[in-house]
Design a protein around this motif. Structure first.
Motif, PDB file in Angstrom:
ATOM      1  N   LEU A 234      -7.214   9.021  -2.996  1.00 20.34           N
ATOM      2  CA  LEU A 234      -6.579   7.732  -3.010  1.00 20.34           C
ATOM      3  C   LEU A 234      -5.716   7.653  -2.183  1.00 20.34           C
ATOM      4  O   LEU A 234      -5.549   6.813  -1.458  1.00 20.34           O
ATOM      5  CB  LEU A 234      -6.306   7.512  -4.487  1.00 20.34           C
ATOM      6  CG  LEU A 234      -5.391   6.093  -4.834  1.00 20.34           C
ATOM      7  CD1 LEU A 234      -6.393   5.145  -4.346  1.00 20.34           C
ATOM      8  CD2 LEU A 234      -4.793   6.132  -6.432  1.00 20.34           C
TER       9      LEU A 234
ATOM     10  N   ALA B  83       0.343   7.190  -6.177  1.00 19.01           N
ATOM     11  CA  ALA B  83      -0.903   7.836  -6.207  1.00 19.01           C
ATOM     12  C   ALA B  83      -0.278   9.401  -6.049  1.00 19.01           C
ATOM     13  O   ALA B  83      -1.193  10.214  -6.706  1.00 19.01           O
ATOM     14  CB  ALA B  83      -1.752   7.440  -5.036  1.00 19.01           C
TER      15      ALA B  83
ATOM     16  N   TYR C 163       0.682  -1.191  -0.117  1.00 16.47           N
ATOM     17  CA  TYR C 163       0.127  -0.112  -0.097  1.00 16.47           C
ATOM     18  C   TYR C 163       0.863   1.096  -0.118  1.00 16.47           C
ATOM     19  O   TYR C 163       0.388   2.276  -0.650  1.00 16.47           O
ATOM     20  CB  TYR C 163      -1.058   0.094   1.226  1.00 16.47           C
ATOM     21  CG  TYR C 163      -2.181  -0.805   1.190  1.00 16.47           C
ATOM     22  CD1 TYR C 163      -2.839  -1.079  -0.123  1.00 16.47           C
ATOM     23  CD2 TYR C 163      -2.710  -1.813   2.007  1.00 16.47           C
ATOM     24  CE1 TYR C 163      -4.009  -1.695  -0.381  1.00 16.47           C
ATOM     25  CE2 TYR C 163      -3.664  -2.399   1.855  1.00 16.47           C
ATOM     26  CZ  TYR C 163      -4.415  -2.471   0.726  1.00 16.47           C
ATOM     27  OH  TYR C 163      -5.626  -3.432   0.501  1.00 16.47           O
TER      28      TYR C 163
ATOM     29  N   THR D 114      -7.283   7.165   1.200  1.00 18.20           N
ATOM     30  CA  THR D 114      -7.626   5.842   1.455  1.00 18.20           C
ATOM     31  C   THR D 114      -6.707   5.068   1.604  1.00 18.20           C
ATOM     32  O   THR D 114      -6.495   4.048   2.559  1.00 18.20           O
ATOM     33  CB  THR D 114      -8.550   5.414   0.208  1.00 18.20           C
ATOM     34  OG1 THR D 114      -9.571   6.283   0.145  1.00 18.20           O
ATOM     35  CG2 THR D 114      -8.951   3.952   0.330  1.00 18.20           C
ATOM     36  N   LEU D 115      -5.325   5.232   0.714  1.00 16.48           N
ATOM     37  CA  LEU D 115      -4.052   4.203   1.254  1.00 16.48           C
ATOM     38  C   LEU D 115      -3.404   4.467   2.505  1.00 16.48           C
ATOM     39  O   LEU D 115      -3.114   3.475   3.135  1.00 16.48           O
ATOM     40  CB  LEU D 115      -3.393   4.499  -0.122  1.00 16.48           C
ATOM     41  CG  LEU D 115      -3.719   3.719  -1.397  1.00 16.48           C
ATOM     42  CD1 LEU D 115      -2.782   4.539  -2.630  1.00 16.48           C
ATOM     43  CD2 LEU D 115      -3.849   2.404  -1.430  1.00 16.48           C
TER      44      LEU D 115
ATOM     45  N   ASP E  31       2.118   1.793  -3.353  1.00 14.31           N
ATOM     46  CA  ASP E  31       1.039   2.258  -4.198  1.00 14.31           C
ATOM     47  C   ASP E  31       0.604   3.810  -3.854  1.00 14.31           C
ATOM     48  O   ASP E  31       0.273   4.482  -4.849  1.00 14.31           O
ATOM     49  CB  ASP E  31      -0.556   1.636  -3.980  1.00 14.31           C
ATOM     50  CG  ASP E  31      -0.469   0.006  -4.600  1.00 14.31           C
ATOM     51  OD1 ASP E  31       0.459  -0.072  -5.268  1.00 14.31           O
ATOM     52  OD2 ASP E  31      -1.129  -0.674  -4.004  1.00 14.31           O
ATOM     53  N   ARG E  32       0.642   4.181  -2.653  1.00 11.87           N
ATOM     54  CA  ARG E  32       0.637   5.438  -2.185  1.00 11.87           C
ATOM     55  C   ARG E  32       1.430   6.593  -2.780  1.00 11.87           C
ATOM     56  O   ARG E  32       1.220   7.690  -3.274  1.00 11.87           O
ATOM     57  CB  ARG E  32       0.749   5.737  -0.755  1.00 11.87           C
ATOM     58  CG  ARG E  32       0.100   7.420  -0.233  1.00 11.87           C
ATOM     59  CD  ARG E  32       0.727   7.360   1.329  1.00 11.87           C
ATOM     60  NE  ARG E  32       0.100   8.816   1.687  1.00 11.87           N
ATOM     61  CZ  ARG E  32       0.685   9.605   1.097  1.00 11.87           C
ATOM     62  NH1 ARG E  32       1.539  10.032   0.477  1.00 11.87           N
ATOM     63  NH2 ARG E  32      -0.039  10.649   1.726  1.00 11.87           N
TER      64      ARG E  32
ATOM     65  N   SER F 193      -8.810  13.460  -7.032  1.00 11.27           N
ATOM     66  CA  SER F 193      -9.066  11.851  -7.202  1.00 11.27           C
ATOM     67  C   SER F 193      -7.838  11.385  -6.451  1.00 11.27           C
ATOM     68  O   SER F 193      -7.790  10.399  -5.759  1.00 11.27           O
ATOM     69  CB  SER F 193      -9.282  11.425  -8.561  1.00 11.27           C
ATOM     70  OG  SER F 193     -10.064  10.521  -8.629  1.00 11.27           O
ATOM     71  N   GLY F 194      -6.493  11.823  -7.007  1.00 11.19           N
ATOM     72  CA  GLY F 194      -5.245  11.404  -6.441  1.00 11.19           C
ATOM     73  C   GLY F 194      -5.133  11.451  -4.679  1.00 11.19           C
ATOM     74  O   GLY F 194      -4.595  10.665  -3.999  1.00 11.19           O
TER      75      GLY F 194
END
Length: 140
Positions: free
Chosen positions: A96, A67, A60, A99-100, A63-64, A92-93
């Protein structure tokens, strides 16, 4: 496909063709453990769960980092449509990333819970070893 309740198998990487190339490494999640000191999992399973939750938190985190590229998107041009599109993309980024962040925190907390359980497991094991060592040696 097999019948019955799906059972977690430590060490399986689901991206290995859904477990076809699975490499179980031990543990007993999903398998009944003898009643006793109140442990649901054996020590091997606890170690595997710590590793898996830690690995997931790292994934994660990667992924962050990616993002962030979405969150800093710049418009390709100076016209209104490009600017508006880039703004929506950045929003949106940012959503995200948020959330991450929550998922990273959750995974780290789960790993910490299993580390705590490992500490309790080791303490119980040490206590049992001490009690056994205090017993008289040989046949009485």
């Amino acid at each position: 496909m097999s019948e019955g309740t799906p059972t977690y198998e430590p060490g399986i990487r689901w991206n290995d063709a859904l477990g076809i190339l699975a490499r179980p490494t031990g543990g007993s999640y999903g398998t009944p453990v003898a009643e006793g000191a109140g442990f649901k999992y054996d020590e091997a399973t606890l170690h595997e769960l710590v590793k898996e939750w830690t690995d997931l938190a790292k994934e994660y985190s990667m992924d962050r980092n990616e993002a962030q590229m979405i969150a800093i998107a710049m418009p390709p041009g100076q016209e209104y449509a490009s600017g508006g599109n880039a703004e929506v993309t950045r929003d949106s980024g940012n959503a995200l990333m948020s959330t991450l962040d929550e998922r990273i925190t959750y995974c780290e907390r789960m790993a910490d819970k299993y580390r705590t359980a490992l500490g309790k497991y080791a303490t119980a094991e040490d206590g049992a070893t001490t009690a056994i060592n205090q017993q008289p040696k040989g046949i009485a």
